[in-house]
Design an enzyme around this catalytic site. Structure first.
Site, PDB file in Angstrom:
ATOM      1  N   PRO A   1      -3.823   2.888  15.116  1.00  0.00           N
ATOM      2  CA  PRO A   1      -3.981   4.340  15.236  1.00  0.00           C
ATOM      3  C   PRO A   1      -5.450   4.752  15.391  1.00  0.00           C
ATOM      4  O   PRO A   1      -6.364   4.079  14.892  1.00  0.00           O
ATOM      5  CB  PRO A   1      -3.427   4.882  13.915  1.00  0.00           C
TER       6      PRO A   1
ATOM      7  N   ALA B   1      -1.548  -1.977   3.405  1.00  0.00           N
ATOM      8  CA  ALA B   1      -2.605  -1.880   2.397  1.00  0.00           C
ATOM      9  C   ALA B   1      -3.926  -2.426   2.928  1.00  0.00           C
ATOM     10  O   ALA B   1      -3.992  -3.568   3.394  1.00  0.00           O
ATOM     11  CB  ALA B   1      -2.193  -2.643   1.135  1.00  0.00           C
ATOM     12  N   SER B   2      -4.950  -1.599   2.876  1.00  0.00           N
ATOM     13  CA  SER B   2      -6.290  -2.016   3.272  1.00  0.00           C
ATOM     14  C   SER B   2      -7.240  -0.901   2.860  1.00  0.00           C
ATOM     15  O   SER B   2      -6.906   0.277   2.989  1.00  0.00           O
ATOM     16  CB  SER B   2      -6.378  -2.244   4.787  1.00  0.00           C
TER      17      SER B   2
ATOM     18  N   GLY C   1      -0.428   4.986   0.165  1.00  0.00           N
ATOM     19  CA  GLY C   1      -1.299   5.413   1.246  1.00  0.00           C
ATOM     20  C   GLY C   1      -0.770   6.624   1.998  1.00  0.00           C
ATOM     21  O   GLY C   1       0.423   6.952   1.952  1.00  0.00           O
TER      22      GLY C   1
ATOM     23  N   LYS D   1     -11.557  -3.986   9.736  1.00  0.00           N
ATOM     24  CA  LYS D   1     -10.303  -3.876  10.482  1.00  0.00           C
ATOM     25  C   LYS D   1     -10.228  -4.932  11.588  1.00  0.00           C
ATOM     26  O   LYS D   1      -9.160  -5.495  11.846  1.00  0.00           O
ATOM     27  CB  LYS D   1     -10.159  -2.476  11.071  1.00  0.00           C
TER      28      LYS D   1
ATOM     29  N   TYR E   1     -16.594  -0.571   7.902  1.00  0.00           N
ATOM     30  CA  TYR E   1     -15.143  -0.365   7.825  1.00  0.00           C
ATOM     31  C   TYR E   1     -14.489  -0.874   9.096  1.00  0.00           C
ATOM     32  O   TYR E   1     -13.448  -1.554   9.057  1.00  0.00           O
ATOM     33  CB  TYR E   1     -14.806   1.112   7.609  1.00  0.00           C
TER      34      TYR E   1
ATOM     35  N   ILE F   1      -0.448   7.206   5.357  1.00  0.00           N
ATOM     36  CA  ILE F   1       0.548   6.871   6.371  1.00  0.00           C
ATOM     37  C   ILE F   1       1.789   6.277   5.712  1.00  0.00           C
ATOM     38  O   ILE F   1       2.925   6.544   6.120  1.00  0.00           O
ATOM     39  CB  ILE F   1      -0.018   5.880   7.399  1.00  0.00           C
TER      40      ILE F   1
ATOM     41  N   GLY G   1       0.815  -1.220   0.000  1.00  0.00           N
ATOM     42  CA  GLY G   1       0.000   0.000   0.000  1.00  0.00           C
ATOM     43  C   GLY G   1       0.840   1.256   0.000  1.00  0.00           C
ATOM     44  O   GLY G   1       0.576   2.205   0.745  1.00  0.00           O
TER      45      GLY G   1
END
Length: 338
Positions: free
Chosen positions: A184, A82-83, A12, A159, A155, A14, A9
């Site tokens: 986070p 990555a997500s 992204g 996670k 969402y 972050i 990812g």
């Protein structure tokens, strides 16, 4: 510092800062992206200091056939970042749950085939810790979100399931590498690109008039640069283990608006009408019924609540000094919104 790091990812929010800090620390970085030929989307990465010598961008898809094995083969450390991060989607199973879980499992399977990987860091979220704020108790790394589903904060559900899949994999296969997760809260701070990501997009929405009132919302906040630093430190920290709540403090919607006003953004369309009273919360929850499913679910579960958490583990083990300062809102890069 030396070593080879695989990070998924790579484009992204972050991940950009994480790659920057990895390069600064002397690592060689292989970052997976959807399209290595998309020069516009990758410009902020290829222009980082030392990127030409120590950054390789490669193609991978979370739902692809064995997307990571080739790249994990020679990696010393792996960061799975990555997500999908979208609050409202048409099909939560297809658009959120499957790529989050299958992508995590694919990365861990690739790492299990490698003889060089020493530690794997998975970027999780406070969404895997809690489904809604509850000021009556202090959250720790022992807490898990048991309430989210495909219809309630989907969402968040993605996670939870992805992180639990990671820990289940480690427990079942007992690989040679350590597993650590970083969780986070809302991530804010300046962006390396002109794209507005989901979390810092809240600030743009506030200034652009998307919020008609000041709602009774309180958010755990952490600077994107601190989240990146937590990932980098977790790679080699001797005490790194298990999960880490990564959050600096709690700020209400009113607090955030005050920071924006104090930093010269009072000329924007910041809301002034207060719906923070008990009646205002009830009215806000009713109004939420007419919002898209994801936003509706979030507001219904978060209005009127204040989160409380203990971040002592990340402070001690990773020697993090977490603070919520004005610069964490990325104001230095938002002058165009004045």
């Amino acid at each position: 510092m030396s070593g080879r790091v695989l990070i998924s990812g790579g484009t992204g929010y972050i991940a950009g800062y994480t790659i920057m800090q990895l390069l600064e620390a002397g690592y060689h970085v292989t970052a997976t992206v959807r399209d290595p030929q998309n020069t516009a989307a990758l410009k902020h990465l290829v222009e980082l200091p030392d990127a030409s010598e120590r950054l390789e961008l490669v193609k991978a898809n979370l739902l692809g056939n064995d997307p990571f094995t080739e790249y994990a083969a020679n990696a010393d450390y792996v960061l799975h970042m990555a997500s999908p991060y979208v609050i409202t989607v048409k099909d939560p199973q297809r658009d959120l749950l499957e790529p989050a879980v299958r992508g995590t499992e694919a990365m861990l399977e690739a790492c299990a085939k490698s003889s060089s990987v020493k530690r794997v860091i998975v970027t999780s979220s406070m969404a895997a810790v809690t489904d809604e704020p509850d000021g009556s108790r202090t959250l720790t790394e022992d807490d898990w979100n048991e309430r989210s589903s495909l219809t309630r904060n989907p969402y968040y559900f993605s996670k939870v399931r992805a992180e639990k899949a990671a820990w289940a994999f480690a427990e079942k296969h007992k690989p040679q590498w350590d597993l650590v997760t970083i969780n986070p809260f809302m991530v804010l701070g300046p962006s390396l690109t002109s794209r507005v990501n989901e979390s810092p997009g809240v600030l743009s929405d506030l200034m652009n008039g998307k919020y008609p009132a000041i709602f009774a919302l309180a958010l755990g906040i952490v600077d994107v640069r601190d989240v990146a630093a937590a990932h980098v430190r977790a790679l080699t920290a001797e005490r790194a283990n298990g999960r880490y709540i990564c959050a600096a403090g709690v700020r209400s919607m009113r607090d955030i608006i005050g920071v924006l006003r104090d930093n010269g953004f009072g000329h924007t369309k910041l809301p002034s009408l207060s719906l923070e009273s008990d009646f205002g919360v009830k009215l806000s929850r009713f109004a939420a019924l007419f919002q898209p499913k994801g936003v509706r679910s979030y507001l219904q579960t978060h209005l009127g609540g204040t989160p409380s958490f203990d971040n002592s583990k990340i402070r001690a083990d990773l020697e993090m000094c977490l603070q919520v300062a004005a610069h964490a809102f990325g104001l230095e890069q938002r002058g165009e919104a004045r």
